[in-house]
Motif scaffolding. Sequence first.
Motif, PDB file in Angstrom:
ATOM      1  N   ARG A 138      -2.626   5.958  -6.974  1.00 29.77           N
ATOM      2  CA  ARG A 138      -3.720   6.598  -6.230  1.00 29.77           C
ATOM      3  C   ARG A 138      -3.782   8.096  -6.518  1.00 29.77           C
ATOM      4  NH1 ARG A 138      -1.910   3.086  -2.177  1.00 29.77           N
ATOM      5  NH2 ARG A 138      -1.092   4.722  -0.828  1.00 29.77           N
ATOM      6  N   LEU A 163       1.299   4.453  -4.577  1.00 31.11           N
ATOM      7  CA  LEU A 163       1.023   5.844  -4.218  1.00 31.11           C
ATOM      8  C   LEU A 163       0.791   6.685  -5.467  1.00 31.11           C
ATOM      9  CD1 LEU A 163       3.588   6.436  -1.324  1.00 31.11           C
ATOM     10  CD2 LEU A 163       1.100   6.605  -1.139  1.00 31.11           C
ATOM     11  N   ARG A 196      11.343  -2.776   2.702  1.00 29.83           N
ATOM     12  CA  ARG A 196      11.270  -1.337   2.878  1.00 29.83           C
ATOM     13  C   ARG A 196      12.530  -0.718   2.293  1.00 29.83           C
ATOM     14  NH1 ARG A 196       7.119  -0.383   6.735  1.00 29.83           N
ATOM     15  NH2 ARG A 196       7.790   1.785   6.815  1.00 29.83           N
ATOM     16  N   ASP A 236      -3.589   4.226   7.744  1.00 30.72           N
ATOM     17  CA  ASP A 236      -2.951   5.140   8.684  1.00 30.72           C
ATOM     18  C   ASP A 236      -3.613   5.108  10.056  1.00 30.72           C
ATOM     19  OD1 ASP A 236      -1.185   5.929   6.736  1.00 30.72           O
ATOM     20  OD2 ASP A 236      -2.352   7.694   6.144  1.00 30.72           O
ATOM     21  N   ASN A 240      -8.848   2.897   6.602  1.00 33.00           N
ATOM     22  CA  ASN A 240      -7.664   3.711   6.329  1.00 33.00           C
ATOM     23  C   ASN A 240      -6.485   3.112   7.089  1.00 33.00           C
ATOM     24  OD1 ASN A 240      -5.643   5.694   6.259  1.00 33.00           O
ATOM     25  ND2 ASN A 240      -7.146   7.338   6.064  1.00 33.00           N
ATOM     26  N   LEU A 300       4.630  -2.816   8.986  1.00 34.08           N
ATOM     27  CA  LEU A 300       3.921  -1.578   8.661  1.00 34.08           C
ATOM     28  C   LEU A 300       3.666  -0.715   9.890  1.00 34.08           C
ATOM     29  CD1 LEU A 300       1.264  -3.021   6.187  1.00 34.08           C
ATOM     30  CD2 LEU A 300       3.080  -1.425   5.585  1.00 34.08           C
ATOM     31  N   ALA A 311      -1.311  -2.012  -5.609  1.00 31.23           N
ATOM     32  CA  ALA A 311      -0.854  -2.328  -4.255  1.00 31.23           C
ATOM     33  C   ALA A 311      -0.586  -3.815  -4.100  1.00 31.23           C
ATOM     34  CB  ALA A 311      -1.895  -1.866  -3.237  1.00 31.23           C
ATOM     35  N   SER A 328      -7.118   2.972   1.980  1.00 28.65           N
ATOM     36  CA  SER A 328      -6.838   4.396   1.798  1.00 28.65           C
ATOM     37  C   SER A 328      -7.887   5.293   2.436  1.00 28.65           C
ATOM     38  CB  SER A 328      -6.746   4.720   0.300  1.00 28.65           C
ATOM     39  OG  SER A 328      -8.013   4.587  -0.314  1.00 28.65           O
ATOM     40  N   HIS A 363       0.811  -1.219   0.000  1.00 29.87           N
ATOM     41  CA  HIS A 363       0.000   0.000   0.000  1.00 29.87           C
ATOM     42  C   HIS A 363       0.845   1.272   0.000  1.00 29.87           C
ATOM     43  CE1 HIS A 363      -3.379   2.659   0.963  1.00 29.87           C
ATOM     44  NE2 HIS A 363      -2.637   3.182   1.905  1.00 29.87           N
ATOM     45  N   GLU A 364       1.927   1.314   0.767  1.00 26.95           N
ATOM     46  CA  GLU A 364       2.708   2.534   0.931  1.00 26.95           C
ATOM     47  C   GLU A 364       3.867   2.638  -0.053  1.00 26.95           C
ATOM     48  OE1 GLU A 364       3.850   2.431   5.026  1.00 26.95           O
ATOM     49  OE2 GLU A 364       1.889   3.143   5.730  1.00 26.95           O
ATOM     50  N   ASP A 365       4.014   1.676  -0.959  1.00 28.88           N
ATOM     51  CA  ASP A 365       5.110   1.715  -1.915  1.00 28.88           C
ATOM     52  C   ASP A 365       4.898   2.830  -2.942  1.00 28.88           C
ATOM     53  OD1 ASP A 365       5.957  -0.468  -0.510  1.00 28.88           O
ATOM     54  OD2 ASP A 365       6.348  -1.710  -2.272  1.00 28.88           O
ATOM     55  N   ARG A 366       5.985   3.208  -3.595  1.00 28.35           N
ATOM     56  CA  ARG A 366       5.960   4.359  -4.505  1.00 28.35           C
ATOM     57  C   ARG A 366       4.973   4.183  -5.665  1.00 28.35           C
ATOM     58  NH1 ARG A 366      11.602   4.982  -6.988  1.00 28.35           N
ATOM     59  NH2 ARG A 366      10.896   3.032  -7.969  1.00 28.35           N
TER      60      ARG A 366
END
Length: 449
Positions: free
Chosen positions: A53, A50, A334, A443, A441, A410, A85, A69, A44-47
């Motif tokens: 999205r 992102l 990572r 986060d 989400n 994560l 993702a 998200s 999900h947080e990979d370049r």
Amino acid sequence: MRRSALASIASYIVETRGSVISGQTRDAALRCLFDLIVAAAAGHEDRGPLAVRRAVGLMGQGEVPVWFSGVASSPLGAAWANSAAASAQDLDDGHRLARGHPGAVVIPTVIPIGQAQKASWEQMLTAIVIGYEVGITIAAARRSYGNTGTWGAYAAVAAAGALCGTSAAVLEHALAIAGETAPNQLFASAPPPRDPSPEGSDVKEGIPWSVVTGLTALRLAEAGHTGPRNILESVRHYDLPDPIRFGGDAHINHVYHKLYACCRHVHAPLDALLGLIADHDLADADAITVETTSGALRISNLARPSNLTDVQYSIPYCLSLAMVRGQDGLMHLRQDVLNDHAVETLAQRVSLVLNPSFDARFPQETLARVTVRSRGRDVVSPITAPRGEASDPLTWCDLRKKAKVVSESLGAPLLGKALDDLAVNLSANRLTGLSDLVGCNLDQMAVHP
């Protein structure tokens, strides 16, 4: 007159979409569903995801969740973003004969389309099985290797068409359009020698764009657009059985699941090395020799990768990461795995050699044997197949541990608990908790309970 291959496939989709999946195939589909959601959380947080999205507004507006998200998009946009993702970390499932990754195409297609169509989870599970069946059947019939993006659009059409109630006649054209307009991957799929080797990038195997291509092909066909329905009769490109037979042992029963965020070619060497590490003190390894297949030799295998994609396609670097950092560090990559001097130094002492007897059994099997020279002696592994193969599948406990390691990496313990609850439900054949989980989400799940 001989029935065309696409006519047979379209009939299979129409005849199967009303069925309820049961037995071994149902359990396999539930495992694939859970495992793919874990892979999507990991990436999900990979370049690349992102960036997708940020660009997803190109696909219009809608109310379908973009996983983890907290935002929504059109079904097409959500499928694109979710596939990006799911495929980013190379943790998604694969199939030996397809030599690719059906799950990262099919499941991110099925859930958004199913939600937009207000389909039941039972209907979505059936569509997942159909998507795997069609995609793998066509991929396995290719006369030359092609990355997943080259055949994934067929799977997306099949899965989405099953949920949308598309007629067989329209499905034939949709499949044809998808096959002819799918990502060509000419650079990344090219056979050796490749000069230069493709630079690692977020495009990877073109999986997310094959989802876009497949869903667009379906809408085009429904609007009256035509495609070359004899595409699978091309003897230059395909070797399908005549007739194509469906209804036996489903392809989804024979997928493999991954424990490391890297290309499947890396897994057998990794498992062989980890077995040696468990039994021997190899702290002062002078050299590592990997006997492997031609498939493993065609990936980039850089000793000093400059990005995470090149890490995923490097046997030397991943083996060195395992030696220096341990195996859990390979379940979610990572940025801090890059530019590690100790890992790079050891990676330069890894040699890859072709073993003809292993290669004769590829792609049905991917075998490896690893020799580590340490303190003047050679320690040799047994001939090793990667963990998670269909012949020795991961248990639900293995999959739950994978989800736990990813969640911890994560920094999202609430995600870990939610994934574990989902695994408990799915392993007990309860299709509950999925919508809430993928709509959350990520986060907000980093808060400790």
